[in-house]
Design a protein around this motif. Sequence first.
Motif: not given
Length: 300
Positions: A220-231
């Motif tokens: 959350r505080f490092a700006g890392l977010r999921p970016y790839t769709a599971p498929g």
Amino acid sequence: MTEPHSDDPWQWPESTWRPIVEHVRAGRSLSPSTWPGDADVAVAVSFDSDHETPALRDGSVTPGVLSGGQYGARVALPRIDALLARHEVPASFFVPAVSALLYPEQIDAALAGGHEIAVHGWIHERNTLLSRDDEFDLTLRSIDTLEKLSGKRPVGIRTPSWDFSPNTLDIIRELGFLYDSSLMADDDPYELVAAGEPTGIVELPVEWIRDDAPYFGMARFAGLRPYTAPGAVLDIWKREFDGARAEKGVFQLTMHPSIIGHRSRLWILDELLTYIRSTSNPWFATHEQLATLVAGKDIS
């Protein structure tokens, strides 16, 4: 290992950069000419059961952060155990000792499912930042803890940082490990070489492509977010598997219960295992079984 030169790297003489490069290298390939049961591919599925340890290592002690790790043990692992049982797939669980002490029942469940328990540090420490004495002590304590809880001394290690300090390989050799699974010099197993000397240690290479964390990581505080769709992740892993099968090699996969074990993601592993069974004659093996085979030892 020679310490890095104080000058900028482009000013290093060969006497500086060559020992750095040759400190730990990939030696001879260990892939056999055939797999058990005349399988056309070896499949080694693994999970890094980190749970709360990365947060604890970083001094993050708030309940919100720790609860995400607890999810891995409380919810995800039972789902994973059930899925592996349904597909009749053995797996290797790399477990930080603190995770094992928090959740000894996960060790019992893994053993009941025919899975392997292997070393993954004490508290997911960054071993590359440790002194030799501290790294040795934490690794030995990890071995002793897992042996006490499982009744068997682990033979494999995956360093928490997926990296070696200048002392890691010496420690692995001194402590008698059969294999390591932290480095990335090949797709298939190879022997580790230390400063030109074959060590007898089997390397079962990992790769970020075949790991769920780069696709679904969240900080959350490092700006890392999921970016790839599971498929899309399923498609990548299928293509990695197809390549391994075409070369009659090894398809090695690394996942984390708290990442892959969510409702919208575990189906990826379900479909992948179904795909593997439907398109090939695979040999599913724990990392220990795979390392034992390629080391030329009896796996019966």
